[in-house]
Design a protein around this motif. Structure first.
Motif, PDB file in Angstrom:
ATOM      1  N   HIS A  83      67.277  79.932 -13.770  1.00 32.56           N
ATOM      2  CA  HIS A  83      67.975  79.333 -14.919  1.00 32.56           C
ATOM      3  C   HIS A  83      69.297  80.072 -15.107  1.00 32.56           C
ATOM      4  N   HIS A  84      70.398  79.330 -15.022  1.00 25.71           N
ATOM      5  CA  HIS A  84      71.714  79.960 -15.055  1.00 25.71           C
ATOM      6  C   HIS A  84      72.015  80.578 -16.419  1.00 25.71           C
ATOM      7  N   GLY A  85      71.653  79.879 -17.490  1.00 25.85           N
ATOM      8  CA  GLY A  85      71.957  80.405 -18.823  1.00 25.85           C
ATOM      9  C   GLY A  85      71.127  81.618 -19.172  1.00 25.85           C
ATOM     10  N   LEU A  86      69.839  81.575 -18.856  1.00 25.47           N
ATOM     11  CA  LEU A  86      68.939  82.681 -19.170  1.00 25.47           C
ATOM     12  C   LEU A  86      69.012  83.799 -18.142  1.00 25.47           C
ATOM     13  N   LYS A  87      69.598  83.485 -16.995  1.00 25.74           N
ATOM     14  CA  LYS A  87      69.664  84.442 -15.873  1.00 25.74           C
ATOM     15  C   LYS A  87      68.265  84.974 -15.549  1.00 25.74           C
ATOM     16  N   ALA A  88      67.330  84.016 -15.449  1.00 23.12           N
ATOM     17  CA  ALA A  88      65.939  84.366 -15.163  1.00 23.12           C
ATOM     18  C   ALA A  88      65.422  83.514 -14.005  1.00 23.12           C
ATOM     19  N   THR A  89      64.413  84.045 -13.333  1.00 19.97           N
ATOM     20  CA  THR A  89      63.781  83.313 -12.229  1.00 19.97           C
ATOM     21  C   THR A  89      62.272  83.296 -12.443  1.00 19.97           C
ATOM     22  N   GLN A  90      61.625  82.289 -11.875  1.00 21.52           N
ATOM     23  CA  GLN A  90      60.171  82.203 -11.951  1.00 21.52           C
ATOM     24  C   GLN A  90      59.649  81.380 -10.769  1.00 21.52           C
ATOM     25  N   TRP A  91      58.358  81.581 -10.451  1.00 20.26           N
ATOM     26  CA  TRP A  91      57.749  80.883  -9.315  1.00 20.26           C
ATOM     27  C   TRP A  91      57.248  79.500  -9.704  1.00 20.26           C
ATOM     28  N   ASN A  92      56.858  79.292 -10.941  1.00 15.28           N
ATOM     29  CA  ASN A  92      56.269  78.028 -11.368  1.00 15.28           C
ATOM     30  C   ASN A  92      57.340  77.034 -11.809  1.00 15.28           C
ATOM     31  N   HIS A  93      57.095  75.766 -11.510  1.00 17.08           N
ATOM     32  CA  HIS A  93      58.009  74.709 -11.933  1.00 17.08           C
ATOM     33  C   HIS A  93      58.085  74.712 -13.466  1.00 17.08           C
ATOM     34  N   PRO A  94      59.285  74.663 -14.035  1.00 11.20           N
ATOM     35  CA  PRO A  94      59.428  74.768 -15.491  1.00 11.20           C
ATOM     36  C   PRO A  94      58.690  73.684 -16.276  1.00 11.20           C
ATOM     37  N   ARG A  95      58.477  72.516 -15.697  1.00 11.68           N
ATOM     38  CA  ARG A  95      57.808  71.432 -16.416  1.00 11.68           C
ATOM     39  C   ARG A  95      56.346  71.263 -16.015  1.00 11.68           C
ATOM     40  N   THR A  96      56.069  71.252 -14.718  1.00 10.00           N
ATOM     41  CA  THR A  96      54.692  70.988 -14.274  1.00 10.00           C
ATOM     42  C   THR A  96      53.846  72.242 -14.218  1.00 10.00           C
ATOM     43  N   GLY A  97      54.500  73.417 -14.122  1.00 14.25           N
ATOM     44  CA  GLY A  97      53.755  74.664 -14.012  1.00 14.25           C
ATOM     45  C   GLY A  97      53.190  74.917 -12.633  1.00 14.25           C
ATOM     46  N   LYS A  98      53.453  74.026 -11.682  1.00 14.39           N
ATOM     47  CA  LYS A  98      52.911  74.178 -10.333  1.00 14.39           C
ATOM     48  C   LYS A  98      53.874  74.934  -9.440  1.00 14.39           C
ATOM     49  N   THR A  99      53.327  75.457  -8.345  1.00 12.52           N
ATOM     50  CA  THR A  99      54.154  76.159  -7.361  1.00 12.52           C
ATOM     51  C   THR A  99      54.332  75.280  -6.135  1.00 12.52           C
ATOM     52  N   LYS A 100      55.436  75.516  -5.422  1.00 13.59           N
ATOM     53  CA  LYS A 100      55.740  74.721  -4.237  1.00 13.59           C
ATOM     54  C   LYS A 100      56.040  75.632  -3.057  1.00 13.59           C
ATOM     55  N   VAL A 101      55.886  75.059  -1.880  1.00  8.59           N
ATOM     56  CA  VAL A 101      56.226  75.755  -0.640  1.00  8.59           C
ATOM     57  C   VAL A 101      56.962  74.781   0.260  1.00  8.59           C
ATOM     58  N   VAL A 102      57.686  75.339   1.231  1.00  4.92           N
ATOM     59  CA  VAL A 102      58.337  74.536   2.263  1.00  4.92           C
ATOM     60  C   VAL A 102      57.981  75.133   3.621  1.00  4.92           C
ATOM     61  N   SER A 103      58.292  74.410   4.657  1.00  6.84           N
ATOM     62  CA  SER A 103      58.053  74.896   6.007  1.00  6.84           C
ATOM     63  C   SER A 103      58.873  76.155   6.253  1.00  6.84           C
ATOM     64  N   GLY A 104      58.358  77.017   7.110  1.00  3.67           N
ATOM     65  CA  GLY A 104      59.080  78.240   7.433  1.00  3.67           C
ATOM     66  C   GLY A 104      60.284  78.016   8.322  1.00  3.67           C
ATOM     67  N   VAL A 105      60.401  76.810   8.910  1.00  6.27           N
ATOM     68  CA  VAL A 105      61.540  76.506   9.784  1.00  6.27           C
ATOM     69  C   VAL A 105      62.354  75.386   9.162  1.00  6.27           C
ATOM     70  N   LEU A 106      63.623  75.309   9.535  1.00  5.63           N
ATOM     71  CA  LEU A 106      64.498  74.258   9.037  1.00  5.63           C
ATOM     72  C   LEU A 106      64.117  72.918   9.647  1.00  5.63           C
ATOM     73  N   PRO A 107      64.404  71.813   8.942  1.00  7.27           N
ATOM     74  CA  PRO A 107      64.171  70.496   9.541  1.00  7.27           C
ATOM     75  C   PRO A 107      64.928  70.353  10.858  1.00  7.27           C
ATOM     76  N   LEU A 108      64.439  69.491  11.716  1.00  8.56           N
ATOM     77  CA  LEU A 108      65.021  69.320  13.038  1.00  8.56           C
ATOM     78  C   LEU A 108      66.499  68.975  12.946  1.00  8.56           C
ATOM     79  N   GLY A 109      67.327  69.712  13.684  1.00  9.44           N
ATOM     80  CA  GLY A 109      68.764  69.450  13.729  1.00  9.44           C
ATOM     81  C   GLY A 109      69.600  70.354  12.837  1.00  9.44           C
ATOM     82  N   TRP A 110      68.956  71.078  11.917  1.00  7.91           N
ATOM     83  CA  TRP A 110      69.683  71.947  11.003  1.00  7.91           C
ATOM     84  C   TRP A 110      69.725  73.374  11.519  1.00  7.91           C
TER      85      TRP A 110
END
Length: 410
Positions: free
Chosen positions: A30-57
């Motif tokens: 959050h830019h105004g609060l200058k804070a970070t968190q792992w949980n989505h601010p609205r759903t409260g859930k956590t997300k992950v992505v693949s460890g590698v970039l999509p093909l071509g990037w």
């Protein structure tokens, strides 16, 4: 360049930005609060992505900053392209969100995925659903081995893939599922050349022929659709365990009309030459597909703890593929219904989903229809019948080959 939103259902509020660590953990700043968190601010859930970039990037570090460039289009962005394909972390099937359905295609499911470095075996990949499965995987960087009875047809299929993706990594290898010796020879040659398996898709099948015994003395529908695939899986098990591979068995909704109730039925229907006068092609097919589901579940029970994830899938009803080539009646039926059935790309989606989707990465031992796990027939969930079939399969193979055990991994 503008990337698609990561998830329209849980759009971030004002001031929030989605970011990702190098190891694929999504966090929120959050830019105004200058804070970070792992949980989505609205759903409260956590997300992950693949460890590698999509093909071509590729990632470029310059002047103390980081940006991402697509090698083909040369488009650039400062937003990590993996964020477009973030998925919620779940603890099991009960938390699984349906992102795909019966109209989804294999290429849609793989959108944004980079399968470079993975090796896949697809049986019966020279035509039909198997070809579309192999093509979808190859388009996203996977090295695909087309395991087919006719090498010329397999190489022709590879030429078709290369016309669209000149740098696709595809190889043809001979595999005749009507011969257990051919299965063993295939594994021997494969391990000499490749030595690893990340995805095993047991796709090939036969349907509609009359009662016919293979050279191994086994009814053809049972051996081609089930037993030889079971043998292939058994021979590759040391490698599948080491690579924590996914195994996908092609089943069918028609397994609900199977007649098998115990292993004595298997012996009578598929191993006795006296059954020819009372043989029903469609019933033999239904029984063989039930056997595939039972085997998929039993392999998960035995080897899921070692990282092998095993799935059974239904590709679609009356899909117009080469499966009905032995029966003019069923071929005509499939041709008439073609406008109302799945395309081959849609039919391969369930296999691709189980082979590659992070949604079911930790959920083996399931039956998937329409890209969503569902409940199979009561017979398919009979763990006692599954164990008895597993042991019977081993005995049949040992009777013919002398032994199932075969050291294929160093």
């Amino acid at each position: 360049m503008e990337l698609p939103e990561t998830d329209s259902e849980d759009e971030l509020g004002p001031g929030w930005e989605e970011r990702v660590t190098n190891d694929g953990q999504v966090f929120y700043a959050h830019h105004g609060l200058k804070a970070t968190q792992w949980n989505h601010p609205r759903t409260g859930k956590t997300k992950v992505v693949s460890g590698v970039l999509p093909l071509g990037w590729e990632k470029i570090v310059e002047n103390g900053g980081v940006k991402f460039i697509h090698k083909d289009s040369q488009r650039s962005t400062y937003v990590d392209p993996r964020l477009a394909f973030a998925t919620e972390e779940t603890s099991g099937l009960h938390n699984l969100r349906q992102r795909y359905d019966a109209s989804s295609t294999g290429l849609q499911i793989l959108h944004g995925q980079n399968l470079s470095g993975l090796k896949a075996i697809v049986t019966g990949a020279n035509c039909g659903i198997g070809f579309e499965t192999a093509r979808s995987l190859a388009f996203h960087g996977c090295q695909v081995i087309l395991a087919c009875r006719h090498l010329k047809k397999a190489n022709d299929a590879i030429k078709n893939i290369l016309k669209q993706r000149p740098f696709a990594a595809c190889h043809a290898m001979e595999l005749d599922l009507s011969s257990l010796q051919s299965v063993k020879d295939f594994v021997t040659e494969y391990m000499k050349a490749h030595r690893s398996v990340n995805i095993l898709i047991l796709n090939a099948g036969t349907f509609g022929g009359g009662h016919q015994l293979t050279k191994d003395g086994i009814e053809e529908t049972f051996q081609v659709n089930h037993l030889s695939h079971f043998y292939l899986c058994q021979l590759l098990l040391p490698t599948l365990r080491r690579d924590q591979a996914r195994v996908v068995w092609l089943a069918a909704e028609s397994h609900r009309f199977a007649s098998l109730q115990d292993t004595e039925d298997v012996t009578e229907r598929f191993l006795s030459p006296l059954r020819s006068e009372r043989f029903s092609p469609i019933l033999a097919y239904n029984n063989a597909k039930l056997c595939n589901i039972l085997a998929a579940f039993e392999i998960h029970r035995n080897f899921g703890c070692h990282g092998v994830r095993s799935y059974a899938v239904h590709p679609g009803n009356l899909v117009s593929s080469g499966l009905t080539r032995h029966s003019w009646l069923y071929w005509c039926l499939h041709a008439l219904l073609r406008p109302w059935t799945k395309s081959l790309q849609q039919a391969c989606a369930a296999s691709v989903y189980c082979a590659c989707s992070p949604d079911v990465a930790a959920c083996g031992g399931v039956y998937v229809n329409g890209c969503l796990p569902c409940r199979p027939s009561p017979a398919a969930m009979d763990s006692v019948l599954a164990l008895r079939l597993y042991n019977l399969d081993l005995r049949i193979i040992e009777r013919t080959m002398g032994s199932v055990a075969f050291a294929v991994a160093s």
